[in-house]
Design an enzyme around this catalytic site. Structure first.
Site, mmCIF file in Angstrom:
data_model
loop_
_atom_site.group_PDB
_atom_site.id
_atom_site.type_symbol
_atom_site.label_atom_id
_atom_site.label_comp_id
_atom_site.label_asym_id
_atom_site.label_seq_id
_atom_site.Cartn_x
_atom_site.Cartn_y
_atom_site.Cartn_z
ATOM 1 N N SER A 132 7.096 -25.834 22.118
ATOM 2 C CA SER A 132 7.344 -25.853 23.564
ATOM 3 C C SER A 132 5.995 -25.822 24.276
ATOM 4 O O SER A 132 4.986 -25.415 23.679
ATOM 5 C CB SER A 132 8.119 -24.589 23.949
ATOM 6 N N TYR A 145 9.155 -15.041 24.714
ATOM 7 C CA TYR A 145 9.341 -16.442 24.319
ATOM 8 C C TYR A 145 7.998 -17.129 24.050
ATOM 9 O O TYR A 145 7.840 -17.811 23.040
ATOM 10 C CB TYR A 145 10.120 -17.179 25.413
HETATM 11 P P1 NAP Z 1 20.173 -25.396 22.994
HETATM 12 O O1 NAP Z 1 21.010 -26.475 23.574
HETATM 13 O O2 NAP Z 1 20.519 -23.968 23.304
HETATM 14 O O3 NAP Z 1 20.105 -25.587 21.401
HETATM 15 C C1 NAP Z 1 19.628 -24.592 20.530
HETATM 16 C C2 NAP Z 1 20.079 -24.923 19.128
HETATM 17 O O4 NAP Z 1 19.548 -23.918 18.246
HETATM 18 C C3 NAP Z 1 21.592 -24.907 18.981
HETATM 19 O O5 NAP Z 1 22.000 -26.004 18.212
HETATM 20 C C4 NAP Z 1 21.858 -23.604 18.239
HETATM 21 O O6 NAP Z 1 22.978 -23.757 17.367
HETATM 22 C C5 NAP Z 1 20.594 -23.477 17.398
HETATM 23 N N1 NAP Z 1 20.400 -22.121 16.932
HETATM 24 C C6 NAP Z 1 20.202 -20.988 17.671
HETATM 25 N N2 NAP Z 1 20.157 -19.922 16.850
HETATM 26 C C7 NAP Z 1 20.348 -20.383 15.586
HETATM 27 C C8 NAP Z 1 20.435 -19.764 14.316
HETATM 28 N N3 NAP Z 1 20.321 -18.444 14.167
HETATM 29 N N4 NAP Z 1 20.640 -20.544 13.218
HETATM 30 C C9 NAP Z 1 20.766 -21.885 13.353
HETATM 31 N N5 NAP Z 1 20.706 -22.535 14.531
HETATM 32 C C10 NAP Z 1 20.500 -21.779 15.634
HETATM 33 O O7 NAP Z 1 18.658 -25.536 23.443
HETATM 34 P P2 NAP Z 1 17.576 -26.732 23.256
HETATM 35 O O8 NAP Z 1 16.860 -26.820 24.532
HETATM 36 O O9 NAP Z 1 18.194 -27.938 22.687
HETATM 37 O O10 NAP Z 1 16.589 -26.035 22.210
HETATM 38 C C11 NAP Z 1 16.135 -26.658 21.019
HETATM 39 C C12 NAP Z 1 14.690 -26.228 20.749
HETATM 40 O O11 NAP Z 1 13.851 -26.754 21.786
HETATM 41 C C13 NAP Z 1 14.454 -24.723 20.735
HETATM 42 O O12 NAP Z 1 13.556 -24.408 19.684
HETATM 43 C C14 NAP Z 1 13.804 -24.453 22.092
HETATM 44 O O13 NAP Z 1 13.001 -23.304 22.070
HETATM 45 C C15 NAP Z 1 13.006 -25.731 22.271
HETATM 46 N N6 NAP Z 1 12.617 -26.067 23.642
HETATM 47 C C16 NAP Z 1 13.529 -26.178 24.641
HETATM 48 C C17 NAP Z 1 13.120 -26.507 25.933
HETATM 49 C C18 NAP Z 1 14.072 -26.630 27.101
HETATM 50 O O14 NAP Z 1 13.613 -26.652 28.265
HETATM 51 N N7 NAP Z 1 15.365 -26.765 26.888
HETATM 52 C C19 NAP Z 1 11.770 -26.718 26.183
HETATM 53 C C20 NAP Z 1 10.855 -26.612 25.130
HETATM 54 C C21 NAP Z 1 11.285 -26.293 23.882
HETATM 55 P P3 NAP Z 1 24.115 -22.672 17.100
HETATM 56 O O15 NAP Z 1 24.186 -21.775 18.302
HETATM 57 O O16 NAP Z 1 25.354 -23.519 16.893
HETATM 58 O O17 NAP Z 1 23.698 -21.973 15.852
#
Ligand code: NAP
Length: 245
Positions: A132, A145
């Site tokens: 991120s 975070y």
């Molecule tokens: P999201 O829609 O909340 O997706 C998060 C994913 O992580 C879900 O598929 C969830 O699946 C999985 N997850 C959470 N805990 C887990 C566990 N214990 N075991 C296995 N899977 C797990 O959010 P997203 O934005 O797509 O996030 C994806 C990545 O991008 C993350 O690493 C986040 O930090 C990063 N990111 C996001 C943003 C943003 O603005 N959205 C920006 C920069 C980076 P389940 O709940 O089904 O297990």
């Protein structure tokens, strides 16, 4: 059996991971989708001729069982993760910090260790980790975070050196604001507060991030894209944004 190379995507049940699974399938990979919500992964797997396997990255037995179900692996996308809470260090919630470090940092460590032998054995492995812009600098109320994302990034960037001489590429993808379930998870299901994060700014979509993951994954094997930072046009940093309306 499939003659397509296998790509594992963790956290493939929603957001960036789900979009990445679709993009990699389009690019010719057999995608193994891992997450706790297997119903969602199964739906996407059916759509893209992939495979859904339950995965909880915070549980070492679950990670071992997952890895056993993936004997061949060419590409690992470490995407599972997220944030919980947003408060000053003085009031930080230890449980939220534990969740963030367990999921983003130790989870990435566990899955990477479990799949590394298969990635090396493939003769042309690739690890793409979604960290991120929170891995670039601090922001107020975000130390849990930003700390976890910095640690996850260090794990990934350290491997770039440790794996020199091995047939494994390493790419770190650092997105800014992406509209997913991220903020809903961060604010414990508070939809109004989550919507406020994206108010007045056209955020990146999960497909925007999936595009760059697929780009990095489809370069010739001598080309290592080390880092890709991508943000909405109206976002200069984690704290500087131009919100309209
Ligand atoms: P999201 O829609 O909340 O997706 C998060 C994913 O992580 C879900 O598929 C969830 O699946 C999985 N997850 C959470 N805990 C887990 C566990 N214990 N075991 C296995 N899977 C797990 O959010 P997203 O934005 O797509 O996030 C994806 C990545 O991008 C993350 O690493 C986040 O930090 C990063 N990111 C996001 C943003 C943003 O603005 N959205 C920006 C920069 C980076 P389940 O709940 O089904 O297990």
């Amino acid at each position: 059996m499939t003659d397509r190379p296998t790509a594992v995507v963790t956290g493939a049940s929603s957001g960036i991971g789900a979009a990445t699974a679709r993009a990699l399938a389009k690019a010719g990979f057999h995608v193994v989708l891992g997450a706790r919500r297997t119903d969602r992964c199964a739906e996407i797997a059916a759509e893209i001729d992939g495979t859904a396997v339950r995965l909880d990255v915070t549980d070492s037995e679950s990670v071992s069982a997952f890895a056993a179900a993936v004997p061949d692996c060419r590409l690992l996308v470490n995407n599972a993760g997220g944030a919980k809470g947003m408060e000053p260090v003085a009031e930080a919630d230890e449980e939220n910090w534990r969740w963030m470090f367990e999921t983003n940092v130790i989870g990435t460590l566990r899955v990477t260790q479990a799949l590394l032998p298969a990635l090396i054995a493939s003769g042309d492995g690739h690890i793409i980790t979604v960290t991120s812009i929170a891995a670039l600098e601090p922001y107020d109320n975000g130390a849990g975070y930003t700390g976890a994302k910095h640690a996850q990034a260090m794990l990934h960037r350290t491997l770039r050196g440790e794996l020199l001489g091995q047939p494994v590429r390493l790419t770190e993808v650092l997105p800014g604001l992406v509209e997913t379930e991220f903020s809903l998870v961060r604010f414990d299901g508070d939809a109004e507060r989550a919507a406020g994060v994206y108010r007045g700014i056209e955020a990146l979509t999960p497909d925007d991030v999936a595009d760059v993951v697929a780009f990095a994954a489809t370069r010739p094997s001598n080309v290592n894209i080390d880092q890709i930072v991508l943000k909405p046009r109206n976002q200069a940093s984690a704290t500087r944004m131009n919100r309209e309306g």
